[in-house]
Design a protein around this motif. Structure first.
Motif, PDB file in Angstrom:
ATOM      1  N   GLY A  16       0.760  -1.240   0.000  1.00  0.00           N
ATOM      2  CA  GLY A  16       0.000   0.000   0.000  1.00  0.00           C
ATOM      3  C   GLY A  16       0.787   1.284   0.000  1.00  0.00           C
ATOM      4  N   GLY A  17       2.076   1.253  -0.133  1.00  0.00           N
ATOM      5  CA  GLY A  17       2.859   2.475  -0.102  1.00  0.00           C
ATOM      6  C   GLY A  17       3.255   2.870   1.307  1.00  0.00           C
ATOM      7  N   ALA A  18       3.828   4.059   1.438  1.00  0.00           N
ATOM      8  CA  ALA A  18       4.314   4.538   2.738  1.00  0.00           C
ATOM      9  C   ALA A  18       3.184   4.538   3.757  1.00  0.00           C
ATOM     10  CB  ALA A  18       4.892   5.937   2.581  1.00  0.00           C
ATOM     11  N   SER A  19       3.470   4.006   4.936  1.00  0.00           N
ATOM     12  CA  SER A  19       2.466   3.870   5.989  1.00  0.00           C
ATOM     13  C   SER A  19       3.128   3.994   7.355  1.00  0.00           C
ATOM     14  CB  SER A  19       1.782   2.504   5.903  1.00  0.00           C
ATOM     15  OG  SER A  19       1.166   2.303   4.666  1.00  0.00           O
ATOM     16  N   VAL A  20       2.285   4.082   8.363  1.00  0.00           N
ATOM     17  CA  VAL A  20       2.746   4.025   9.739  1.00  0.00           C
ATOM     18  C   VAL A  20       2.227   2.719  10.333  1.00  0.00           C
ATOM     19  CG1 VAL A  20       2.642   5.073  12.030  1.00  0.00           C
ATOM     20  CG2 VAL A  20       2.756   6.523   9.993  1.00  0.00           C
ATOM     21  N   VAL A  21       3.139   1.915  10.863  1.00  0.00           N
ATOM     22  CA  VAL A  21       2.753   0.655  11.490  1.00  0.00           C
ATOM     23  C   VAL A  21       2.653   0.879  12.997  1.00  0.00           C
ATOM     24  CG1 VAL A  21       5.136  -0.181  11.720  1.00  0.00           C
ATOM     25  CG2 VAL A  21       3.277  -1.812  11.644  1.00  0.00           C
ATOM     26  N   THR A  22       1.616   0.316  13.606  1.00  0.00           N
ATOM     27  CA  THR A  22       1.458   0.348  15.057  1.00  0.00           C
ATOM     28  C   THR A  22       1.460  -1.087  15.547  1.00  0.00           C
ATOM     29  OG1 THR A  22       0.122   2.352  14.951  1.00  0.00           O
ATOM     30  CG2 THR A  22      -0.020   1.065  16.981  1.00  0.00           C
ATOM     31  N   LEU A  23       2.334  -1.391  16.480  1.00  0.00           N
ATOM     32  CA  LEU A  23       2.390  -2.736  17.030  1.00  0.00           C
ATOM     33  C   LEU A  23       2.165  -2.658  18.525  1.00  0.00           C
ATOM     34  CD1 LEU A  23       4.192  -5.724  15.931  1.00  0.00           C
ATOM     35  CD2 LEU A  23       4.565  -5.151  18.313  1.00  0.00           C
ATOM     36  N   THR A  24       1.280  -3.522  19.012  1.00  0.00           N
ATOM     37  CA  THR A  24       0.975  -3.610  20.431  1.00  0.00           C
ATOM     38  C   THR A  24       1.287  -5.022  20.888  1.00  0.00           C
ATOM     39  OG1 THR A  24      -0.820  -2.037  20.089  1.00  0.00           O
ATOM     40  CG2 THR A  24      -0.806  -3.247  22.174  1.00  0.00           C
ATOM     41  N   GLY A  25       2.095  -5.141  21.934  1.00  0.00           N
ATOM     42  CA  GLY A  25       2.392  -6.448  22.497  1.00  0.00           C
ATOM     43  C   GLY A  25       1.230  -6.927  23.343  1.00  0.00           C
ATOM     44  N   SER A  26       1.160  -8.242  23.566  1.00  0.00           N
ATOM     45  CA  SER A  26       0.080  -8.801  24.368  1.00  0.00           C
ATOM     46  C   SER A  26       0.223  -8.381  25.826  1.00  0.00           C
ATOM     47  CB  SER A  26       0.080 -10.324  24.263  1.00  0.00           C
ATOM     48  OG  SER A  26       1.305 -10.841  24.740  1.00  0.00           O
ATOM     49  N   PRO A  60       7.713   3.895  10.789  1.00  0.00           N
ATOM     50  CA  PRO A  60       7.414   4.064   9.368  1.00  0.00           C
ATOM     51  C   PRO A  60       7.644   2.785   8.583  1.00  0.00           C
ATOM     52  CG  PRO A  60       9.594   4.896   9.827  1.00  0.00           C
ATOM     53  CD  PRO A  60       9.017   4.437  11.149  1.00  0.00           C
ATOM     54  N   VAL A  61       6.749   2.513   7.640  1.00  0.00           N
ATOM     55  CA  VAL A  61       6.965   1.442   6.670  1.00  0.00           C
ATOM     56  C   VAL A  61       7.191   2.139   5.334  1.00  0.00           C
ATOM     57  CG1 VAL A  61       5.975  -0.541   5.467  1.00  0.00           C
ATOM     58  CG2 VAL A  61       5.561  -0.235   7.916  1.00  0.00           C
ATOM     59  N   PRO A  62       8.445   2.188   4.871  1.00  0.00           N
ATOM     60  CA  PRO A  62       8.711   2.871   3.610  1.00  0.00           C
ATOM     61  C   PRO A  62       8.123   2.086   2.449  1.00  0.00           C
ATOM     62  CG  PRO A  62      10.761   2.109   4.636  1.00  0.00           C
ATOM     63  CD  PRO A  62       9.634   1.674   5.497  1.00  0.00           C
ATOM     64  N   GLY A  63       7.743   2.796   1.407  1.00  0.00           N
ATOM     65  CA  GLY A  63       7.267   2.084   0.227  1.00  0.00           C
ATOM     66  C   GLY A  63       6.578   2.978  -0.770  1.00  0.00           C
ATOM     67  N   GLU A  64       6.299   2.369  -1.911  1.00  0.00           N
ATOM     68  CA  GLU A  64       5.559   3.017  -2.983  1.00  0.00           C
ATOM     69  C   GLU A  64       4.361   2.130  -3.299  1.00  0.00           C
ATOM     70  OE1 GLU A  64       7.922   4.510  -6.305  1.00  0.00           O
ATOM     71  OE2 GLU A  64       9.694   3.975  -5.148  1.00  0.00           O
ATOM     72  N   VAL A  67       4.334  -1.641  -4.913  1.00  0.00           N
ATOM     73  CA  VAL A  67       5.641  -2.287  -4.757  1.00  0.00           C
ATOM     74  C   VAL A  67       5.645  -2.992  -3.399  1.00  0.00           C
ATOM     75  CG1 VAL A  67       8.130  -1.938  -4.617  1.00  0.00           C
ATOM     76  CG2 VAL A  67       6.761  -0.535  -6.174  1.00  0.00           C
ATOM     77  N   PRO A  68       5.863  -4.296  -3.368  1.00  0.00           N
ATOM     78  CA  PRO A  68       5.786  -4.994  -2.080  1.00  0.00           C
ATOM     79  C   PRO A  68       6.880  -4.572  -1.104  1.00  0.00           C
ATOM     80  CG  PRO A  68       6.496  -6.498  -3.813  1.00  0.00           C
ATOM     81  CD  PRO A  68       6.172  -5.188  -4.470  1.00  0.00           C
ATOM     82  N   ALA A  69       6.472  -4.392   0.134  1.00  0.00           N
ATOM     83  CA  ALA A  69       7.403  -4.173   1.245  1.00  0.00           C
ATOM     84  C   ALA A  69       7.167  -5.315   2.223  1.00  0.00           C
ATOM     85  CB  ALA A  69       7.144  -2.834   1.917  1.00  0.00           C
ATOM     86  N   TYR A  70       8.227  -5.840   2.770  1.00  0.00           N
ATOM     87  CA  TYR A  70       8.116  -6.937   3.718  1.00  0.00           C
ATOM     88  C   TYR A  70       8.272  -6.393   5.125  1.00  0.00           C
ATOM     89  CZ  TYR A  70       8.259  -9.836  -0.349  1.00  0.00           C
ATOM     90  OH  TYR A  70       7.948 -10.404  -1.561  1.00  0.00           O
ATOM     91  N   HIS A 132       8.694   8.813   0.872  1.00  0.00           N
ATOM     92  CA  HIS A 132       8.326   7.395   0.884  1.00  0.00           C
ATOM     93  C   HIS A 132       8.481   6.779   2.271  1.00  0.00           C
ATOM     94  CE1 HIS A 132       7.998   7.495  -3.442  1.00  0.00           C
ATOM     95  NE2 HIS A 132       9.219   8.004  -3.528  1.00  0.00           N
ATOM     96  N   PHE A 133       8.726   7.615   3.270  1.00  0.00           N
ATOM     97  CA  PHE A 133       8.919   7.231   4.671  1.00  0.00           C
ATOM     98  C   PHE A 133      10.209   6.450   4.923  1.00  0.00           C
ATOM     99  CE2 PHE A 133       4.905   7.695   7.407  1.00  0.00           C
ATOM    100  CZ  PHE A 133       4.721   8.971   6.934  1.00  0.00           C
TER     101      PHE A 133
END
Length: 167
Positions: A16-26, A60-64, A67-70, A132-133
């Motif tokens: 999906g392109g540049a994004s912000v990832v949020t991760l929450t631990g259990s 940040p999750v960089p990307g366009e 284009v797949p980002a892992y 592109h973050f």
């Protein structure tokens, strides 16, 4: 990738392109987790966030687009929840912003000098991100006064922090 739940280590694909990832631990034990992201042709994925405990962390999750980002999540044997928001999702600030841990914020003011403060949990780094973050350049490696430009900024730290521009 909104609301993806997992346990331990996993690799996800984002197109999906540049994004912000949020991760929450259990909840429960205080897990340590790390998220890395990179394009398919990247030599090594870049660290996006690191944290401990159940407090959400953002990076940040960089990307366009297209284009797949892992995205690799490493969290021992603990559970986690991962969400993504568009690149316009970071908190915006013109004068002051404060937070805790890894986060992406967007500075909307004029180029100038920012005062960076951090708590006792260790120093904090600020990285200016490109459109592109992807990390463009490090603008601060600890507390003090540092030059800041308008745009997205990644805060890397484990404790409390504050950024004040001007005063």
């Amino acid at each position: 990738m909104e609301g993806v739940r997992g346990k331990g280590t996993d690799v996800l694909v984002h197109r999906g392109g540049a994004s912000v990832v949020t991760l929450t631990g259990s909840a429960g034990r205080a897990p340590y987790y790390r998220v890395e992201a990179g394009a398919a042709d990247a030599i090594a994925p870049a660290p996006v966030l690191e944290a401990a405990g159940s407090r959400p962390a953002r990076g940040p999750v960089p990307g366009e687009p297209g284009v797949p980002a892992y995205v690799t999540v490493r969290c021992g044997g603990m559970g986690w929840t991962l969400g993504l928001t568009e690149a316009d999702g970071p908190r915006r600030f013109a004068e002051s912003v404060e937070g805790h841990g890894y986060e992406v914020v967007h500075y909307t003011g004029r180029p100038g000098e920012a005062r960076v403060e951090c708590g006792e949990d260790g120093p904090v780094e600020l990285w200016l991100l490109d459109k592109h973050f992807a990390p463009d350049r490090r603008i601060a490696a600890g507390p003090g006064r540092h030059e800041i430009q308008p745009g997205p900024v990644q805060v890397r730290g484990l404790g409390r922090w504050r950024i004040t521009v001007g005063g």
